[in-house]
Design a protein around this motif. Structure first.
Motif, PDB file in Angstrom:
ATOM      1  N   GLY A 184       0.814  -1.211   0.000  1.00  0.00           N
ATOM      2  CA  GLY A 184       0.000   0.000   0.000  1.00  0.00           C
ATOM      3  C   GLY A 184       0.848   1.262   0.000  1.00  0.00           C
ATOM      4  N   GLU A 185       1.921   1.255   0.773  1.00  0.00           N
ATOM      5  CA  GLU A 185       2.814   2.416   0.822  1.00  0.00           C
ATOM      6  C   GLU A 185       3.384   2.700  -0.559  1.00  0.00           C
ATOM      7  OE1 GLU A 185       6.633   4.100   3.301  1.00  0.00           O
ATOM      8  OE2 GLU A 185       6.441   1.931   3.065  1.00  0.00           O
ATOM      9  N   LYS A 186       3.817   1.668  -1.249  1.00  0.00           N
ATOM     10  CA  LYS A 186       4.369   1.825  -2.598  1.00  0.00           C
ATOM     11  C   LYS A 186       3.342   2.492  -3.521  1.00  0.00           C
ATOM     12  CE  LYS A 186       6.340  -0.763  -6.419  1.00  0.00           C
ATOM     13  NZ  LYS A 186       6.634  -2.067  -6.970  1.00  0.00           N
ATOM     14  N   VAL A 187       2.100   2.020  -3.464  1.00  0.00           N
ATOM     15  CA  VAL A 187       1.039   2.569  -4.315  1.00  0.00           C
ATOM     16  C   VAL A 187       0.755   4.027  -3.952  1.00  0.00           C
ATOM     17  CG1 VAL A 187      -1.403   2.374  -4.930  1.00  0.00           C
ATOM     18  CG2 VAL A 187       0.006   0.323  -4.770  1.00  0.00           C
ATOM     19  N   TRP A 188       0.610   4.321  -2.643  1.00  0.00           N
ATOM     20  CA  TRP A 188       0.330   5.695  -2.219  1.00  0.00           C
ATOM     21  C   TRP A 188       1.444   6.638  -2.651  1.00  0.00           C
ATOM     22  CZ3 TRP A 188      -4.237   7.282  -1.184  1.00  0.00           C
ATOM     23  CH2 TRP A 188      -5.162   6.477  -0.525  1.00  0.00           C
ATOM     24  N   LEU A 189       2.697   6.225  -2.502  1.00  0.00           N
ATOM     25  CA  LEU A 189       3.815   7.089  -2.874  1.00  0.00           C
ATOM     26  C   LEU A 189       3.850   7.324  -4.385  1.00  0.00           C
ATOM     27  CD1 LEU A 189       6.588   5.738  -0.465  1.00  0.00           C
ATOM     28  CD2 LEU A 189       5.301   7.885  -0.276  1.00  0.00           C
ATOM     29  N   GLU A 190       3.502   6.311  -5.169  1.00  0.00           N
ATOM     30  CA  GLU A 190       3.442   6.460  -6.623  1.00  0.00           C
ATOM     31  C   GLU A 190       2.348   7.450  -7.034  1.00  0.00           C
ATOM     32  OE1 GLU A 190       2.906   2.528  -8.189  1.00  0.00           O
ATOM     33  OE2 GLU A 190       4.995   1.975  -7.835  1.00  0.00           O
ATOM     34  N   HIS A 191       1.342   7.613  -6.191  1.00  0.00           N
ATOM     35  CA  HIS A 191       0.222   8.492  -6.514  1.00  0.00           C
ATOM     36  C   HIS A 191       0.288   9.841  -5.791  1.00  0.00           C
ATOM     37  CE1 HIS A 191      -1.343   4.758  -8.184  1.00  0.00           C
ATOM     38  NE2 HIS A 191      -2.080   5.547  -8.945  1.00  0.00           N
ATOM     39  N   GLY A 192       1.474  10.188  -5.298  1.00  0.00           N
ATOM     40  CA  GLY A 192       1.679  11.529  -4.774  1.00  0.00           C
ATOM     41  C   GLY A 192       1.776  11.700  -3.274  1.00  0.00           C
ATOM     42  N   ALA A 193       1.636  10.639  -2.511  1.00  0.00           N
ATOM     43  CA  ALA A 193       1.790  10.778  -1.060  1.00  0.00           C
ATOM     44  C   ALA A 193       3.233  11.176  -0.737  1.00  0.00           C
ATOM     45  CB  ALA A 193       1.441   9.481  -0.347  1.00  0.00           C
ATOM     46  N   ILE A 194       3.406  11.976   0.285  1.00  0.00           N
ATOM     47  CA  ILE A 194       4.738  12.405   0.702  1.00  0.00           C
ATOM     48  C   ILE A 194       5.359  11.373   1.636  1.00  0.00           C
ATOM     49  CG2 ILE A 194       6.011  14.172   1.984  1.00  0.00           C
ATOM     50  CD1 ILE A 194       3.876  16.163   0.965  1.00  0.00           C
ATOM     51  N   ALA A 195       4.535  10.766   2.491  1.00  0.00           N
ATOM     52  CA  ALA A 195       5.024   9.772   3.452  1.00  0.00           C
ATOM     53  C   ALA A 195       3.868   8.891   3.906  1.00  0.00           C
ATOM     54  CB  ALA A 195       5.658  10.454   4.657  1.00  0.00           C
ATOM     55  N   CYS A 196       4.205   7.708   4.366  1.00  0.00           N
ATOM     56  CA  CYS A 196       3.226   6.774   4.943  1.00  0.00           C
ATOM     57  C   CYS A 196       3.786   6.273   6.271  1.00  0.00           C
ATOM     58  CB  CYS A 196       2.991   5.587   4.014  1.00  0.00           C
ATOM     59  SG  CYS A 196       2.212   6.027   2.458  1.00  0.00           S
ATOM     60  N   VAL A 197       2.925   6.189   7.267  1.00  0.00           N
ATOM     61  CA  VAL A 197       3.351   5.742   8.597  1.00  0.00           C
ATOM     62  C   VAL A 197       2.361   4.702   9.108  1.00  0.00           C
ATOM     63  CG1 VAL A 197       3.795   6.450  10.974  1.00  0.00           C
ATOM     64  CG2 VAL A 197       4.376   7.992   9.097  1.00  0.00           C
ATOM     65  N   GLU A 198       2.864   3.605   9.604  1.00  0.00           N
ATOM     66  CA  GLU A 198       2.062   2.557  10.236  1.00  0.00           C
ATOM     67  C   GLU A 198       2.544   2.435  11.679  1.00  0.00           C
ATOM     68  OE1 GLU A 198      -0.307   0.708   8.584  1.00  0.00           O
ATOM     69  OE2 GLU A 198       0.118   1.696   6.678  1.00  0.00           O
ATOM     70  N   THR A 199       1.640   2.430  12.622  1.00  0.00           N
ATOM     71  CA  THR A 199       2.024   2.252  14.019  1.00  0.00           C
ATOM     72  C   THR A 199       1.210   1.110  14.628  1.00  0.00           C
ATOM     73  OG1 THR A 199       0.415   3.864  14.812  1.00  0.00           O
ATOM     74  CG2 THR A 199       2.616   4.682  14.310  1.00  0.00           C
ATOM     75  N   VAL A 200       1.858   0.357  15.496  1.00  0.00           N
ATOM     76  CA  VAL A 200       1.208  -0.758  16.188  1.00  0.00           C
ATOM     77  C   VAL A 200       1.078  -0.368  17.650  1.00  0.00           C
ATOM     78  CG1 VAL A 200       1.373  -3.188  16.820  1.00  0.00           C
ATOM     79  CG2 VAL A 200       2.228  -2.426  14.597  1.00  0.00           C
ATOM     80  N   GLY A 201      -0.157  -0.428  18.155  1.00  0.00           N
ATOM     81  CA  GLY A 201      -0.404  -0.070  19.543  1.00  0.00           C
ATOM     82  C   GLY A 201       0.170  -1.101  20.505  1.00  0.00           C
ATOM     83  N   VAL A 202       0.840  -0.615  21.526  1.00  0.00           N
ATOM     84  CA  VAL A 202       1.392  -1.483  22.558  1.00  0.00           C
ATOM     85  C   VAL A 202       0.824  -1.015  23.895  1.00  0.00           C
ATOM     86  CG1 VAL A 202       3.496  -2.254  23.721  1.00  0.00           C
ATOM     87  CG2 VAL A 202       3.510  -1.839  21.259  1.00  0.00           C
ATOM     88  N   ASP A 203       0.141  -1.894  24.590  1.00  0.00           N
ATOM     89  CA  ASP A 203      -0.402  -1.575  25.910  1.00  0.00           C
ATOM     90  C   ASP A 203      -1.363  -0.385  25.855  1.00  0.00           C
ATOM     91  OD1 ASP A 203      -0.728  -2.066  28.617  1.00  0.00           O
ATOM     92  OD2 ASP A 203       0.880  -0.690  29.182  1.00  0.00           O
ATOM     93  N   VAL A 204      -2.323  -0.441  24.926  1.00  0.00           N
ATOM     94  CA  VAL A 204      -3.327   0.622  24.785  1.00  0.00           C
ATOM     95  C   VAL A 204      -4.500   0.275  25.697  1.00  0.00           C
ATOM     96  CG1 VAL A 204      -4.834   1.846  23.192  1.00  0.00           C
ATOM     97  CG2 VAL A 204      -2.616   0.989  22.393  1.00  0.00           C
ATOM     98  N   PRO A 205      -4.768   1.101  26.702  1.00  0.00           N
ATOM     99  CA  PRO A 205      -5.823   0.766  27.670  1.00  0.00           C
ATOM    100  C   PRO A 205      -7.234   0.963  27.110  1.00  0.00           C
ATOM    101  CG  PRO A 205      -4.919   2.905  28.183  1.00  0.00           C
ATOM    102  CD  PRO A 205      -4.104   2.355  27.037  1.00  0.00           C
ATOM    103  N   HIS A 206      -8.159   0.155  27.594  1.00  0.00           N
ATOM    104  CA  HIS A 206      -9.580   0.334  27.298  1.00  0.00           C
ATOM    105  C   HIS A 206     -10.111   1.399  28.245  1.00  0.00           C
ATOM    106  CE1 HIS A 206     -10.771  -3.013  24.582  1.00  0.00           C
ATOM    107  NE2 HIS A 206      -9.587  -3.463  24.973  1.00  0.00           N
ATOM    108  N   GLY A 207     -10.656   2.456  27.695  1.00  0.00           N
ATOM    109  CA  GLY A 207     -11.219   3.520  28.516  1.00  0.00           C
ATOM    110  C   GLY A 207     -12.569   3.116  29.078  1.00  0.00           C
ATOM    111  N   GLU A 208     -13.056   3.878  30.036  1.00  0.00           N
ATOM    112  CA  GLU A 208     -14.361   3.609  30.640  1.00  0.00           C
ATOM    113  C   GLU A 208     -15.491   3.843  29.650  1.00  0.00           C
ATOM    114  OE1 GLU A 208     -15.152   2.406  33.728  1.00  0.00           O
ATOM    115  OE2 GLU A 208     -13.007   2.064  33.960  1.00  0.00           O
ATOM    116  N   LEU A 209     -15.444   4.974  28.933  1.00  0.00           N
ATOM    117  CA  LEU A 209     -16.510   5.321  27.994  1.00  0.00           C
ATOM    118  C   LEU A 209     -16.040   5.301  26.546  1.00  0.00           C
ATOM    119  CD1 LEU A 209     -18.152   8.263  29.942  1.00  0.00           C
ATOM    120  CD2 LEU A 209     -18.957   5.911  29.781  1.00  0.00           C
ATOM    121  N   ALA A 210     -14.863   5.823  26.305  1.00  0.00           N
ATOM    122  CA  ALA A 210     -14.358   5.913  24.937  1.00  0.00           C
ATOM    123  C   ALA A 210     -12.851   5.665  24.932  1.00  0.00           C
ATOM    124  CB  ALA A 210     -14.655   7.280  24.348  1.00  0.00           C
TER     125      ALA A 210
END
Length: 69
Positions: free
Chosen positions: A26-52
């Motif tokens: 996907g990054e390759k395709v986005w960059l070919e179509h004009g994207a400046i950068a692509c970033v993927e992040t994986v959540g580590v220890d993301v807490p479940h909130g009470e409401l949201a």
């Protein structure tokens, strides 16, 4: 005009490598179509909130990790 696209998804931990491969394609395709950068992040220890919270927003299960793309 600047634009930022963002996605939040839950990915099964067992499929993290497949997701990484797909994201690289996907990054390759986005960059070919004009994207400046692509970033993927994986959540580590993301807490479940009470409401949201990010895990609640995508109804993540215990065997899934959050990806912000």
């Amino acid at each position: 005009m600047a634009c930022v696209e963002g996605f939040l998804i839950a990915v099964p931990k067992a499929n993290l490598e497949k997701y990484r491969e797909t994201a690289q394609l996907g990054e390759k395709v986005w960059l070919e179509h004009g994207a400046i950068a692509c970033v993927e992040t994986v959540g580590v220890d993301v807490p479940h909130g009470e409401l949201a919270s990010f895990p609640r927003a995508v109804m993540a299960k215990a065997a899934e990790v959050l990806i912000s793309s």
